[in-house]
Design a protein around this motif. Structure first.
Motif, PDB file in Angstrom:
ATOM      1  N   SER A  32      20.686 -65.296  30.051  1.00 20.29           N
ATOM      2  CA  SER A  32      19.533 -64.463  29.679  1.00 20.29           C
ATOM      3  C   SER A  32      18.257 -65.297  29.575  1.00 20.29           C
ATOM      4  O   SER A  32      17.184 -64.862  30.001  1.00 20.29           O
ATOM      5  N   TYR A  33      18.385 -66.515  29.021  1.00 17.56           N
ATOM      6  CA  TYR A  33      17.202 -67.390  28.934  1.00 17.56           C
ATOM      7  C   TYR A  33      16.712 -67.753  30.337  1.00 17.56           C
ATOM      8  O   TYR A  33      15.510 -67.814  30.596  1.00 17.56           O
ATOM      9  N   MET A  34      17.678 -67.970  31.233  1.00 14.15           N
ATOM     10  CA  MET A  34      17.333 -68.305  32.626  1.00 14.15           C
ATOM     11  C   MET A  34      16.587 -67.127  33.275  1.00 14.15           C
ATOM     12  O   MET A  34      15.560 -67.310  33.927  1.00 14.15           O
ATOM     13  N   VAL A  35      17.090 -65.918  33.048  1.00 10.46           N
ATOM     14  CA  VAL A  35      16.463 -64.725  33.641  1.00 10.46           C
ATOM     15  C   VAL A  35      15.044 -64.556  33.096  1.00 10.46           C
ATOM     16  O   VAL A  35      14.097 -64.312  33.859  1.00 10.46           O
ATOM     17  N   LEU A  36      14.875 -64.724  31.779  1.00  6.88           N
ATOM     18  CA  LEU A  36      13.537 -64.603  31.176  1.00  6.88           C
ATOM     19  C   LEU A  36      12.591 -65.659  31.748  1.00  6.88           C
ATOM     20  O   LEU A  36      11.425 -65.378  32.023  1.00  6.88           O
ATOM     21  N   ALA A  37      13.126 -66.887  31.946  1.00 12.76           N
ATOM     22  CA  ALA A  37      12.298 -67.955  32.523  1.00 12.76           C
ATOM     23  C   ALA A  37      11.869 -67.569  33.941  1.00 12.76           C
ATOM     24  O   ALA A  37      10.704 -67.743  34.317  1.00 12.76           O
ATOM     25  N   PHE A  38      12.796 -66.992  34.721  1.00 13.30           N
ATOM     26  CA  PHE A  38      12.452 -66.555  36.084  1.00 13.30           C
ATOM     27  C   PHE A  38      11.352 -65.496  36.058  1.00 13.30           C
ATOM     28  O   PHE A  38      10.405 -65.554  36.832  1.00 13.30           O
ATOM     29  N   PHE A  39      11.514 -64.516  35.156  1.00 12.06           N
ATOM     30  CA  PHE A  39      10.497 -63.448  35.091  1.00 12.06           C
ATOM     31  C   PHE A  39       9.125 -64.066  34.781  1.00 12.06           C
ATOM     32  O   PHE A  39       8.132 -63.743  35.411  1.00 12.06           O
ATOM     33  N   ALA A  40       9.078 -64.996  33.798  1.00 12.58           N
ATOM     34  CA  ALA A  40       7.798 -65.613  33.408  1.00 12.58           C
ATOM     35  C   ALA A  40       7.219 -66.422  34.575  1.00 12.58           C
ATOM     36  O   ALA A  40       6.024 -66.331  34.870  1.00 12.58           O
ATOM     37  N   LEU A  41       8.073 -67.197  35.263  1.00 11.59           N
ATOM     38  CA  LEU A  41       7.598 -68.036  36.377  1.00 11.59           C
ATOM     39  C   LEU A  41       7.076 -67.176  37.526  1.00 11.59           C
ATOM     40  O   LEU A  41       6.033 -67.471  38.119  1.00 11.59           O
ATOM     41  N   ILE A  42       7.782 -66.083  37.820  1.00 12.52           N
ATOM     42  CA  ILE A  42       7.371 -65.241  38.956  1.00 12.52           C
ATOM     43  C   ILE A  42       6.084 -64.484  38.614  1.00 12.52           C
ATOM     44  O   ILE A  42       5.182 -64.370  39.442  1.00 12.52           O
ATOM     45  N   ILE A  43       5.972 -64.016  37.370  1.00 13.61           N
ATOM     46  CA  ILE A  43       4.732 -63.322  36.969  1.00 13.61           C
ATOM     47  C   ILE A  43       3.550 -64.303  37.038  1.00 13.61           C
ATOM     48  O   ILE A  43       2.473 -63.962  37.526  1.00 13.61           O
ATOM     49  N   GLY A  53      27.367 -58.172  31.506  1.00 18.88           N
ATOM     50  CA  GLY A  53      25.918 -58.411  31.577  1.00 18.88           C
ATOM     51  C   GLY A  53      25.640 -59.903  31.558  1.00 18.88           C
ATOM     52  O   GLY A  53      26.561 -60.717  31.714  1.00 18.88           O
ATOM     53  N   HIS A  54      24.361 -60.278  31.345  1.00 21.94           N
ATOM     54  CA  HIS A  54      24.017 -61.698  31.337  1.00 21.94           C
ATOM     55  C   HIS A  54      24.503 -62.353  30.039  1.00 21.94           C
ATOM     56  O   HIS A  54      24.346 -61.788  28.963  1.00 21.94           O
ATOM     57  N   SER A  55      25.033 -63.587  30.165  1.00 21.31           N
ATOM     58  CA  SER A  55      25.438 -64.336  28.979  1.00 21.31           C
ATOM     59  C   SER A  55      24.172 -64.789  28.242  1.00 21.31           C
ATOM     60  O   SER A  55      23.065 -64.650  28.785  1.00 21.31           O
ATOM     61  N   ALA A  56      24.328 -65.398  27.054  1.00 22.04           N
ATOM     62  CA  ALA A  56      23.149 -65.861  26.303  1.00 22.04           C
ATOM     63  C   ALA A  56      22.362 -66.918  27.094  1.00 22.04           C
ATOM     64  O   ALA A  56      21.154 -66.758  27.300  1.00 22.04           O
ATOM     65  N   PRO A  57      23.017 -67.987  27.629  1.00 19.99           N
ATOM     66  CA  PRO A  57      22.225 -68.948  28.426  1.00 19.99           C
ATOM     67  C   PRO A  57      21.659 -68.311  29.689  1.00 19.99           C
ATOM     68  O   PRO A  57      20.513 -68.595  30.073  1.00 19.99           O
TER      69      PRO A  57
END
Ligand code: HEM
Ligand code: HEM
Length: 218
Positions: free
Chosen positions: A92-103, A86-90
């Motif tokens: 995961s932060y990148m993925v969350l940032a992408f979700f926030a930016l795209i929303i 799955g996603h590593s800890a760093p």
């Protein structure tokens, strides 16, 4: 060497469709094709909404809860990288940032106006100051999104240099296991995600996307 399926079909398709959508969203504005921009925007909205729902009911590696890590875990991961499913800890932060930016990009787009003929479908419900603010943020947030994409691709290249071929797994879904990693099934069949995506897309096609689609095909 054994392999394990780590990314289900929906997560992989989501990723590459997102990449294509963002390219279309950028070039449609560059070419002055606002109707195409709207249609691609609604497609992206259905895509991200399905990904977030899949984050609750989907595969283990797609779960939003799997993206929650303490900042300490990020430092630990940089100091001593371990193979994880799955996603590593760093990451995961990148993925969350992408979700926030795209929303943010989608929400501000829905309230934006090109100042000529075309308004986002929510622009009529908010004040003109809010429309101006949404336009401003839609532009600024896109620049931040571009930096995030650059950073993301750079990180993937660095991981590759360090011997972790992450792209292959995002294409095929499978990862070669190193000795000591356990092999348990972590993915689910993606048909339910596709069903949700189709329902959301149809809903958008028959509501907000009807007008831009009729312009595109007339
Ligand atoms: C992730 C999704 C989206 C991306 C990446 C994106 C990207 C962009 C970009 C790069 C621009 C040009 C900004 C500039 O003038 O410098 C723009 C403008 C615009 N976008 Fe989007 N957009 C997205 C979603 C949407 C959605 C869903 C809508 C509405 C349904 C929308 C409506 C607009 C409008 C009306 C403009 C023109 C604003 C102006 O003329 O200043 N966008 N978008
Ligand atoms: C528009 C550009 C891009 C955006 C917005 C983007 C966004 C994302 C997102 C949101 C994820 C998480 C996937 C999920 O769990 O749902 C992800 C993962 C990933 N992306 Fe991208 N991506 C972009 C371009 C690229 C490119 C060009 C590559 C290849 C060089 C790439 C390679 C990957 C890989 C390998 C992962 C999995 C990382 C891991 O194993 O933790 N991405 N990306």
């Amino acid at each position: 060497m054994t392999t394990l399926k780590v990314w289900d079909g929906f997560v992989r398709s989501f990723h590459w469709l997102l990449v294509i959508s963002i390219a279309v969203l950028y070039f449609s504005i560059d070419e002055g094709m606002i109707e195409l921009h709207f249609v691609a925007g609604f497609f992206t909205l259905a895509l991200i909404a399905t990904r977030l729902i899949w984050g609750f009911i989907g595969s283990k590696t797609a779960k939003l809860s799997a993206l929650i890590h303490s900042p300490k875990a990020v430092f630990k991961s940089f100091k001593k990288p371990t193979d994880i499913i799955g996603h590593s800890a760093p990451g995961s932060y990148m993925v969350l940032a992408f979700f926030a930016l795209i929303i943010t990009q989608l929400t501000t787009g829905l309230m934006s106006s090109d100042g000529i003929l075309t308004d986002g479908p929510l622009a009529q419900y908010v004040s003109s100051d809010t429309v101006d603010f949404a336009n401003w943020l839609h532009r600024l947030n896109f620049d931040i999104l571009l930096y995030a994409i650059g950073f993301h691709v750079l990180a993937i290249i660095i991981y590759r240099i360090k011997g972790k071929p992450l792209v292959k797994a995002m294409i095929t879904g499978s990862k070669d296991l190193t000795a000591g990693e356990s092999q348990t099934v972590v993915t689910k069949a993606p048909w339910l995600a596709w069903l949700i995506f189709a329902a959301l897309l149809l809903l958008l096609i028959f509501t907000w996307a009807k007008e831009p689609l009729s312009y595109l095909f007339s």
